[in-house]
Motif scaffolding. Structure first.
Motif, mmCIF file in Angstrom:
data_model
loop_
_atom_site.group_PDB
_atom_site.id
_atom_site.type_symbol
_atom_site.label_atom_id
_atom_site.label_comp_id
_atom_site.label_asym_id
_atom_site.label_seq_id
_atom_site.Cartn_x
_atom_site.Cartn_y
_atom_site.Cartn_z
ATOM 1 N N UNK A 138 0.839 -1.202 0.000
ATOM 2 C CA UNK A 138 0.000 0.000 0.000
ATOM 3 C C UNK A 138 0.876 1.255 0.000
ATOM 4 N N UNK A 139 0.588 2.149 -0.936
ATOM 5 C CA UNK A 139 1.190 3.479 -0.912
ATOM 6 C C UNK A 139 0.110 4.470 -0.503
ATOM 7 N N UNK A 140 0.424 5.286 0.482
ATOM 8 C CA UNK A 140 -0.518 6.265 1.021
ATOM 9 C C UNK A 140 -0.025 7.662 0.686
ATOM 10 N N UNK A 141 -0.919 8.483 0.140
ATOM 11 C CA UNK A 141 -0.583 9.850 -0.268
ATOM 12 C C UNK A 141 -1.571 10.830 0.352
ATOM 13 N N UNK A 142 -1.082 11.753 1.135
ATOM 14 C CA UNK A 142 -1.882 12.897 1.550
ATOM 15 C C UNK A 142 -1.648 14.025 0.539
ATOM 16 N N UNK A 143 -2.718 14.535 -0.063
ATOM 17 C CA UNK A 143 -2.621 15.600 -1.054
ATOM 18 C C UNK A 143 -3.393 16.838 -0.611
ATOM 19 N N UNK A 144 -2.845 18.000 -0.882
ATOM 20 C CA UNK A 144 -3.615 19.243 -0.908
ATOM 21 C C UNK A 144 -3.369 19.916 -2.251
ATOM 22 N N UNK A 145 -4.435 20.178 -2.980
ATOM 23 C CA UNK A 145 -4.383 20.955 -4.218
ATOM 24 C C UNK A 145 -4.972 22.316 -3.900
ATOM 25 N N UNK A 146 -4.203 23.391 -4.144
ATOM 26 C CA UNK A 146 -4.700 24.724 -3.815
ATOM 27 C C UNK A 146 -4.756 25.608 -5.059
ATOM 28 N N UNK A 147 -5.194 26.832 -4.850
ATOM 29 C CA UNK A 147 -5.379 27.745 -5.970
ATOM 30 C C UNK A 147 -4.320 28.851 -5.962
ATOM 31 N N UNK A 148 -3.137 28.547 -5.435
ATOM 32 C CA UNK A 148 -2.028 29.503 -5.424
ATOM 33 C C UNK A 148 -1.731 30.027 -6.821
ATOM 34 N N UNK A 149 -1.791 29.131 -7.823
ATOM 35 C CA UNK A 149 -1.513 29.519 -9.207
ATOM 36 C C UNK A 149 -2.748 30.041 -9.940
ATOM 37 N N UNK A 150 -3.843 30.201 -9.199
ATOM 38 C CA UNK A 150 -5.105 30.585 -9.831
ATOM 39 C C UNK A 150 -5.934 29.386 -10.237
ATOM 40 N N UNK A 151 -5.253 28.285 -10.512
ATOM 41 C CA UNK A 151 -5.898 27.028 -10.858
ATOM 42 C C UNK A 151 -5.060 25.897 -10.270
ATOM 43 N N UNK A 152 -5.708 24.876 -9.772
ATOM 44 C CA UNK A 152 -5.008 23.710 -9.235
ATOM 45 C C UNK A 152 -5.456 22.461 -9.955
ATOM 46 N N UNK A 153 -4.515 21.564 -10.222
ATOM 47 C CA UNK A 153 -4.809 20.367 -11.013
ATOM 48 C C UNK A 153 -4.630 19.116 -10.155
ATOM 49 N N UNK A 154 -5.734 18.481 -9.725
ATOM 50 C CA UNK A 154 -5.598 17.247 -8.938
ATOM 51 C C UNK A 154 -4.920 16.117 -9.704
#
Length: 242
Positions: A138-154
């Motif tokens: 199992x690989x576990x990933x915590x992600x946060x995608x934010x709008x720092x660049x105006x747009x965020x790409x999950x």
């Protein structure tokens, strides 16, 4: 416009996964499936505020932060393995494939929580019910995608498979954004579905051999915003590596 997810009862998860290749759980449904009260899962949420920036984005963006750790799940046993790079072949990730990416590990304060081991072991049991009992890598990933660049790409790599057996995408939060629609398509057919997860701890479960998936970009409603997820991948034949 957003479309409501096609929620499945926990008792029907395996049959729906066999029929469609994916299943969606509500917050209450996930809690029931993994035998964990919601407050125990919610105790993990503040740790998404402490994710280091992902320095490997090949599109030049600064919109993704993450942590990554690896485990072996064998029945009720959940064992963390020594920290290792995340690696995918180019066949599954055209943007970042073939690159050893070393992310900061998930914090001990998360991994020591009983809810963490229960989450991994119960989802592992679901995977075993679908694929047959065996140890799962199992690989576990915590992600946060934010709008720092105006747009965020999950999913900057686009619609994809992960090259594993089973994937669980758990939404842990979204704030001040629009977009972030989930899309799931048959890997070998024309059918697909689109919907938006909005409830913390709602989850998308995927048979990675049968479907491909993506999430659309996010934009701020005003000011800044973010979308947080926990992605867990289960693989039968060891971890992916070069």
């Amino acid at each position: 416009m957003s479309f409501s997810p096609p929620v499945t009862s926990p008792s029907d998860v395996l049959s729906v996964l066999r029929e469609r290749g994916y299943a969606v759980l509500s917050r209450a449904g996930l809690c029931e499936l993994v035998h964990t009260p919601a407050p125990e899962l919610d105790a993990l949420l503040p740790t998404w505020n402490d994710l280091p920036l992902d320095g490997y984005l090949r599109d030049g963006g600064r919109y993704r932060s993450r942590r990554h750790s690896c485990f072996v799940v064998d029945g009720a046993s959940v064992s963390q393995v020594p920290h290792r790079a995340h690696w995918q072949p180019v066949e599954y990730n055209a943007l970042h494939g073939g690159l050893e990416r070393w992310f900061e590990p998930i914090s001990p304060g998360v991994i020591s929580q009983p809810a963490w081991s229960r989450l991994l072991s119960e989802l592992g049991a679901c995977c075993s019910g679908l694929k047959g009992a065996r140890p799962w890598y199992v690989e576990a990933h915590q992600f946060r995608i934010d709008t720092t660049d105006g747009i965020g790409r999950p999913t900057p790599e686009g619609a994809h498979r992960d090259g594993v057996d089973f994937v669980a995408v758990l939404l842990t939060g979204r704030e001040g954004i629009k977009g972030g629609e989930t899309r799931v398509f048959e890997a070998a057919g024309p059918s697909g579905i689109r919907f938006t997860l909005t409830e913390p701890w709602s989850a998308l479960l995927l048979d990675d051999e049968r479907v491909i998936h993506e999430s659309t970009p996010i934009q701020p409603l005003g000011g800044t915003g973010h979308r947080d997820t926990l992605v867990l991948t289960f693989r039968a034949k060891g971890f992916q590596g070069p």
